[in-house]
Design a protein around this motif. Sequence first.
Motif, short mmCIF file in Angstrom:
data_model
loop_
_atom_site.label_atom_id
_atom_site.label_comp_id
_atom_site.label_asym_id
_atom_site.label_seq_id
_atom_site.Cartn_x
_atom_site.Cartn_y
_atom_site.Cartn_z
N PHE A 56 -5.37 6.86 -8.26
CA PHE A 56 -5.05 5.39 -8.02
C PHE A 56 -6.53 4.78 -7.78
O PHE A 56 -6.53 4.90 -5.78
CB PHE A 56 -3.81 5.18 -7.79
CG PHE A 56 -3.47 3.74 -7.29
CD1 PHE A 56 -2.63 3.52 -8.39
CD2 PHE A 56 -3.66 3.01 -6.44
CE1 PHE A 56 -1.76 2.26 -8.03
CE2 PHE A 56 -2.63 2.10 -6.33
CZ PHE A 56 -1.94 1.18 -7.26
N MET A 57 -6.32 3.47 -7.94
CA MET A 57 -7.71 2.85 -7.31
C MET A 57 -6.61 1.14 -7.44
O MET A 57 -6.67 1.07 -8.33
CB MET A 57 -8.63 3.03 -7.49
CG MET A 57 -9.75 4.30 -7.53
SD MET A 57 -11.08 4.26 -8.40
CE MET A 57 -11.45 5.90 -8.26
N LYS A 58 -7.04 0.40 -6.67
CA LYS A 58 -6.95 -1.29 -6.73
C LYS A 58 -7.99 -2.16 -5.45
O LYS A 58 -7.28 -1.94 -4.58
CB LYS A 58 -5.33 -1.06 -6.20
CG LYS A 58 -4.65 -2.57 -6.45
CD LYS A 58 -3.16 -2.68 -6.63
CE LYS A 58 -2.78 -3.82 -6.89
NZ LYS A 58 -2.31 -3.45 -8.27
N TRP A 95 -7.61 1.57 -1.90
CA TRP A 95 -7.30 0.72 -1.61
C TRP A 95 -7.76 -0.24 -1.43
O TRP A 95 -8.24 -0.01 -0.01
CB TRP A 95 -5.93 1.28 -0.34
CG TRP A 95 -4.99 0.02 -0.17
CD1 TRP A 95 -5.09 -0.66 0.66
CD2 TRP A 95 -3.84 -0.79 -1.45
NE1 TRP A 95 -4.08 -2.27 0.29
CE2 TRP A 95 -2.78 -2.12 -1.09
CE3 TRP A 95 -2.89 -0.04 -3.03
CZ2 TRP A 95 -2.06 -2.50 -1.95
CZ3 TRP A 95 -2.53 -0.44 -3.31
CH2 TRP A 95 -1.70 -1.71 -2.47
N ALA A 110 -1.00 8.61 -3.86
CA ALA A 110 -1.51 9.71 -4.98
C ALA A 110 -2.54 10.22 -3.85
O ALA A 110 -2.90 10.10 -2.89
CB ALA A 110 -2.64 8.57 -5.47
N PHE A 133 2.35 2.80 -3.10
CA PHE A 133 1.35 4.02 -4.32
C PHE A 133 0.52 4.60 -3.87
O PHE A 133 -0.56 5.05 -3.67
CB PHE A 133 0.61 3.14 -4.73
CG PHE A 133 0.96 1.78 -5.47
CD1 PHE A 133 1.40 1.95 -6.62
CD2 PHE A 133 1.24 0.18 -4.57
CE1 PHE A 133 1.91 0.45 -7.69
CE2 PHE A 133 1.58 -1.04 -5.22
CZ PHE A 133 1.80 -0.42 -7.22
N ARG A 192 -6.71 8.45 -3.64
CA ARG A 192 -7.18 6.90 -3.50
C ARG A 192 -7.80 6.19 -3.10
O ARG A 192 -8.07 6.28 -1.88
CB ARG A 192 -4.93 6.26 -3.21
CG ARG A 192 -4.83 4.89 -3.24
CD ARG A 192 -3.41 4.81 -2.49
NE ARG A 192 -3.21 5.13 -1.08
CZ ARG A 192 -2.68 4.18 -0.08
NH1 ARG A 192 -1.73 3.83 -0.87
NH2 ARG A 192 -2.30 4.58 0.88
N GLU A 194 0.32 -1.02 -0.15
CA GLU A 194 -0.06 0.10 0.15
C GLU A 194 0.96 1.47 0.09
O GLU A 194 0.64 2.53 -0.87
CB GLU A 194 -0.78 0.17 0.94
CG GLU A 194 -2.17 1.03 0.85
CD GLU A 194 -2.67 1.16 2.32
OE1 GLU A 194 -3.59 2.13 2.90
OE2 GLU A 194 -2.70 0.48 3.09
#
Length: 193
Positions: free
Chosen positions: A43-45, A22, A17, A15, A20, A12
Amino acid sequence: ELPWGDQFALKEQVFPAAIRVWGGGRDLTVSHCTLEHVNGGVFMKAVHPGRPLDRIAVTDCLIRETDHGGITIQEGIQWGHALPDDGGHLLDVRILRNHIVHAGQRPPRVGSSNAIDVGNARTVEIAGNIVDRPWHAGINVHCAKISGNTRDVPLSRVLIHHNRVVDGIRTGDDCGNIETWQGGPAYVYNNVS
């Protein structure tokens, strides 16, 4: 020993941003934002099994002078994960009418800092974006699933149209200004590269 992706890529803190996510989420929209001089823009995950990202939209934003990418939206399954549910899935993504300038000037340890990067979504539309001088690809899209993953991803589709990418791939390797690969079908039309 952990797979390579878990050792280095799925951390985590690697990354940062301005905006974001997560984990999972549905009906997430980022619209009419100005993000300047930041580590990463959006940023998206989807990192958690069973918690997908779905109905994601990033529209009408100005993103300038980023260390990492401009707009990055990815599933949580990494290279080397063979099982269907090693991470969260990415379903529907729309990236429309954004202006991205000088993205990815200082890439992270893992990744390429593309201006727009979508990793393994089921359906994607990227349209009307203007990308000026990204350090790697202007638009990079993996569709459906990562190599070696055993799940089925039916009815996947990518639309990339009416975008402009100028002077990209200044620190890149084997990609194009506008790139799509993995599953499909992918329709790439009426772009300027």
